[in-house]
Design a protein around this motif. Structure first.
Motif, PDB file in Angstrom:
ATOM      1  N   ARG A 148       1.202  -0.771   0.164  1.00 48.17           N
ATOM      2  CA  ARG A 148       0.107   0.461  -0.102  1.00 48.17           C
ATOM      3  C   ARG A 148       0.802   1.548   0.008  1.00 48.17           C
ATOM      4  N   LEU A 149       0.078   1.982  -0.718  1.00 45.74           N
ATOM      5  CA  LEU A 149       1.257   3.605  -0.935  1.00 45.74           C
ATOM      6  C   LEU A 149       0.770   4.553   0.367  1.00 45.74           C
ATOM      7  N   THR A 150       1.893   4.759   0.732  1.00 49.90           N
ATOM      8  CA  THR A 150       1.859   6.018   1.898  1.00 49.90           C
ATOM      9  C   THR A 150       2.538   7.117   1.467  1.00 49.90           C
ATOM     10  N   SER A 151       2.404   8.181   2.241  1.00 54.41           N
ATOM     11  CA  SER A 151       2.892   9.270   2.061  1.00 54.41           C
ATOM     12  C   SER A 151       4.788   9.578   2.844  1.00 54.41           C
ATOM     13  N   ASP A 152       5.313   9.858   1.848  1.00 55.96           N
ATOM     14  CA  ASP A 152       6.997   9.446   2.252  1.00 55.96           C
ATOM     15  C   ASP A 152       7.323  11.166   2.621  1.00 55.96           C
ATOM     16  N   GLY A 153       6.312  11.851   3.803  1.00 57.18           N
ATOM     17  CA  GLY A 153       6.916  13.240   3.959  1.00 57.18           C
ATOM     18  C   GLY A 153       6.787  14.248   3.352  1.00 57.18           C
ATOM     19  N   ARG A 154       6.552  13.819   2.040  1.00 55.62           N
ATOM     20  CA  ARG A 154       7.493  15.397   1.384  1.00 55.62           C
ATOM     21  C   ARG A 154       5.907  15.971   0.262  1.00 55.62           C
ATOM     22  N   SER A 155       5.903  15.437  -0.839  1.00 56.32           N
ATOM     23  CA  SER A 155       4.913  15.324  -1.666  1.00 56.32           C
ATOM     24  C   SER A 155       4.133  14.210  -2.723  1.00 56.32           C
ATOM     25  N   GLY A 156       5.121  13.102  -1.720  1.00 50.42           N
ATOM     26  CA  GLY A 156       5.288  11.985  -3.037  1.00 50.42           C
ATOM     27  C   GLY A 156       5.273  10.640  -2.623  1.00 50.42           C
ATOM     28  N   TRP A 157       4.930   9.430  -3.106  1.00 46.90           N
ATOM     29  CA  TRP A 157       4.283   8.300  -1.916  1.00 46.90           C
ATOM     30  C   TRP A 157       5.729   6.959  -1.862  1.00 46.90           C
ATOM     31  N   ARG A 158       5.392   6.599  -0.824  1.00 45.12           N
ATOM     32  CA  ARG A 158       6.201   5.477  -0.845  1.00 45.12           C
ATOM     33  C   ARG A 158       5.264   3.864  -0.684  1.00 45.12           C
ATOM     34  N   ASN A 159       6.225   2.722  -1.205  1.00 44.72           N
ATOM     35  CA  ASN A 159       5.399   1.674  -0.329  1.00 44.72           C
ATOM     36  C   ASN A 159       5.830   1.332   0.655  1.00 44.72           C
ATOM     37  N   THR A 160       5.179   0.271   2.042  1.00 47.01           N
ATOM     38  CA  THR A 160       4.661   0.541   3.151  1.00 47.01           C
ATOM     39  C   THR A 160       6.003  -0.363   3.882  1.00 47.01           C
ATOM     40  N   ALA A 161       6.258  -1.775   3.198  1.00 41.29           N
ATOM     41  CA  ALA A 161       6.973  -2.880   3.718  1.00 41.29           C
ATOM     42  C   ALA A 161       7.334  -3.724   3.168  1.00 41.29           C
ATOM     43  N   ASP A 162       8.607  -3.801   2.677  1.00 37.56           N
ATOM     44  CA  ASP A 162       8.951  -4.199   1.594  1.00 37.56           C
ATOM     45  C   ASP A 162      10.826  -4.175   1.609  1.00 37.56           C
ATOM     46  N   SER A 163      11.948  -5.483   1.336  1.00 37.23           N
ATOM     47  CA  SER A 163      13.211  -5.276   0.878  1.00 37.23           C
ATOM     48  C   SER A 163      13.463  -4.466  -0.105  1.00 37.23           C
ATOM     49  N   VAL A 164      12.846  -4.192  -0.913  1.00 34.26           N
ATOM     50  CA  VAL A 164      12.810  -3.377  -2.087  1.00 34.26           C
ATOM     51  C   VAL A 164      11.938  -1.919  -1.774  1.00 34.26           C
ATOM     52  N   GLY A 165      12.480  -0.621  -1.653  1.00 32.58           N
ATOM     53  CA  GLY A 165      12.320   0.596  -1.162  1.00 32.58           C
ATOM     54  C   GLY A 165      11.498   1.181  -2.574  1.00 32.58           C
ATOM     55  N   LEU A 166      10.412   1.559  -2.760  1.00 30.85           N
ATOM     56  CA  LEU A 166       9.916   2.206  -3.906  1.00 30.85           C
ATOM     57  C   LEU A 166       9.496   3.667  -3.368  1.00 30.85           C
ATOM     58  N   ASP A 167       9.560   4.398  -4.090  1.00 31.79           N
ATOM     59  CA  ASP A 167       9.282   6.125  -3.747  1.00 31.79           C
ATOM     60  C   ASP A 167       8.671   6.187  -5.949  1.00 31.79           C
ATOM     61  N   PHE A 168       7.683   7.745  -5.547  1.00 26.32           N
ATOM     62  CA  PHE A 168       6.618   7.927  -6.718  1.00 26.32           C
ATOM     63  C   PHE A 168       6.683   9.307  -6.250  1.00 26.32           C
ATOM     64  N   ALA A 169       6.806   9.953  -7.143  1.00 26.31           N
ATOM     65  CA  ALA A 169       6.655  11.598  -7.141  1.00 26.31           C
ATOM     66  C   ALA A 169       5.092  11.657  -7.510  1.00 26.31           C
TER      67      ALA A 169
END
Length: 577
Positions: A148-169
């Protein structure tokens, strides 16, 4: 003095009379006498006669024969009690309820990459096998993947929990539209050249950027271990060439066999961009997607002839994906086979029945199952799949069959596909059909659980016992012109799953000698120790007693002498137990 004489004579007479009375009793005194003589006082009467005469006493001189003992008054008996005989009976069928979402609890220690196990209140366990990773490894053990995508604390999103980190603009025009962090300071970032500044909209694990190009929307979906990128073309007038600038940190791209391999300085593959494909709204698929590396960018070109074919049904989905490389023990595979078309991987769709005029069947495999449940007792198995489209809302039957031949998902197979056995189970349903002129379905998309019954239970039991290879399952439909069904594939957010209820206890029993070798009542000294049965723990029934085998012999006769040594009887098997 003369007067005293008569008194003395009288006293002597009385003494003589008293003595005579004694002689009359037959006592022989010291004055002689014998046979025929006068009866004088003497000792106890003696019997006289020769040894050979009748009535002579027997025995040695000074008779020392002991009186008979109490045991000697009774004859010796041979003890032959009835033999005990043991048999193995068929136990009553176990009643199991299996998984209950209200009462079953997860067993965190039992997690692995592709499965999750639950403890049930009836003592059994239920393991959910997935066709995609569901857990990832940490220093503290396995943890559930949460895409599930959650806020990255800035203006984008990131995945919640995984060995691979995902960030979206937040917008499609960002140079780092999506970033995949593989760890150890190794990253892959990409953007879409010429994309509009469309704002993304998040729903669960997916972010959608509408109108990034004319007639094109862009969807990015967080997946376990990577990100799936989908270009959605709503018209044949959409562009056929797209350029994705790559920004790599610690990785080098290389085109190998139609896919892009991203390797570190040591040459180890860290991520891949598999070969893409296109899928139209009628489930027609094309592999007409080619890659070309141009400097630091990936150019993707679509087959324009296929897109402009009048038979095309829009929208068309174009699938390039970035993901971590699949381990050798991934444990899953899927494909479908169509008559007159061939086979294709089942990562996006699994087709069943008559789809676009072609008979179709799907195959799915859960290879991690055997290693997880080896030698367990299997109580049941259920296959779960999501149907998102059908040719009508009238229920059509599907069957689940065991695959009897080896196969690997992908191209190279013709109809009817790898061999299958008799059907394990069947079920009728229909989901996802949208009638002409309607904006929604009267039978919306839904998941279906297919209980594989006793035949499926026995099949999985043979798999885990090693009696039959695990070649997976085949889902098949009828040749009815409206029997077509579309199920979500292994690369989607709702991949097929197999639920298996089981127990780690699985033991069989046999008694080589049904008559135990009795060890009762052997003569032993008081210091002898009685033998104890061997206590053996079995997976099925802890604490099973095993008795020595061998021919049965009667116990030795008890001694008849009263002065025999004391014995310490050995307990019988029943008493010892």
């Amino acid at each position: 003095m003369s007067a005293s004489v008569p008194v003395k004579i009288t006293a002597l007479g009385l003494a003589i009379v008293m003595l005579g009375g004694v002689v009359a009793t037959g006592i022989v005194g010291p004055f002689g006498g014998g046979p025929g003589g006068p009866a004088y006082a003497h000792g106890p009467a003696q019997r006289w006669g020769a040894a050979a005469s009748s009535g002579a006493p027997s025995g040695k001189p000074g008779n020392r024969v002991l009186p008979e003992s109490l045991r000697g008054r009774y004859p010796s008996l041979t003890w032959r009690p009835p033999q005990n005989e043991a048999t193995v009976e068929t136990p009553p069928a176990a009643t199991t309820t299996g998984f209950d979402p209200k009462t079953s609890t997860e067993i965190p220690a039992a997690r692995s990459a592709y499965d999750t196990t639950y403890a049930n209140t009836d003592g059994t366990e239920t393991t959910e096998f997935s066709t995609v990773p569901v857990n990832y490894r940490t220093a503290q053990g396995w943890r559930p993947i949460d895409t599930r995508l959650t806020s990255d604390g800035r203006s984008g999103w990131r995945n919640t929990a995984d060995s691979v980190g995902l960030d979206f603009a937040p917008t499609a025009s960002a140079p780092n539209l999506a970033t995949v962090d593989t760890g150890a300071s190794q990253q892959v970032s990409f953007g879409l050249d010429g994309a509009s500044a469309a704002n993304g909209t998040v729903s669960d694990s997916t972010i959608t950027y509408p109108g990034v190009k004319p007639h094109v929307d862009l969807k990015l979906e967080a997946r376990p271990g990577g990100v799936k990128e989908t270009l959605v073309l709503d018209s044949p007038d959409a562009p056929t060439t797209y350029v994705f600038p790559l920004r790599l940190n610690g990785l080098t791209p290389k085109l190998v066999g139609g896919q892009v391999v991203l390797s570190d300085a040591a040459g180890e593959t860290k991520a891949v961009i598999p070969a893409g494909d296109m899928l139209d709204a009628g489930a027609a698929r094309s592999a007409g997607v080619t890659y070309r590396l141009t400097g630091s960018a990936l150019e993707v070109t679509l087959d324009a002839v296929w897109l402009h074919d009048p038979a095309r049904r829009f929208p068309v989905q174009v699938d390039p994906t970035i993901k971590m490389p699949v381990d050798g023990g991934s444990g899953t595979d899927a494909m479908y086979v169509q008559e007159g078309v061939g086979s294709a991987k089942g990562d996006q769709d699994l087709l069943v029945g008559t789809v676009n005029g072609h008979q179709s069947a799907s195959y799915v495999k859960f290879s991690d199952l055997v290693g997880k449940l080896q030698y367990h007792t299997i109580f049941g198995a259920q296959l779960w799949m999501v149907e998102y489209n059908s040719d009508s809302c009238k229920p059509r039957e599907i069957t689940v069959d065991p695959v009897t031949g080896s196969w690997t998902g992908g191209s190279g197979y013709s109809w009817p596909g790898p061999a299958v056995g008799g059907s394990l189970a069947s079920k009728s349903f229909a989901h996802g059909y949208i009638a002409f002129g309607h904006s929604s379905s009267d039978c919306p998309t839904a998941g279906e659980t297919i209980n594989l019954g006793a035949a499926g239970r026995d099949l999985v039991q043979r798999w885990v016992n090693g009696d039959q290879p695990n070649y997976g399952l085949s889902i098949r439909g009828s040749d009815d012109s409206l029997s077509g069904k579309w199920f979500t594939g292994t690369g989607t957010a709702n991949p097929p799953k197999l639920y298996v209820t089981h127990s780690p206890y699985n033991a069989s029993y046999s008694i080589p000698n049904p008559v135990p070798n009795r060890r009762c009542c052997r003569t032993r000294t008081a210091r002898s120790r009685s033998p104890s049965p061997t206590r053996a723990r079995s997976p099925g029934r802890p604490g099973t007693t095993t008795w020595p085998t061998g021919p049965t012999t009667p116990p030795p006769a008890l001694p008849s002498r009263s002065n025999a040594p004391r014995t310490s009887p050995v307990p019988s098997p029943a008493a010892a137990a």
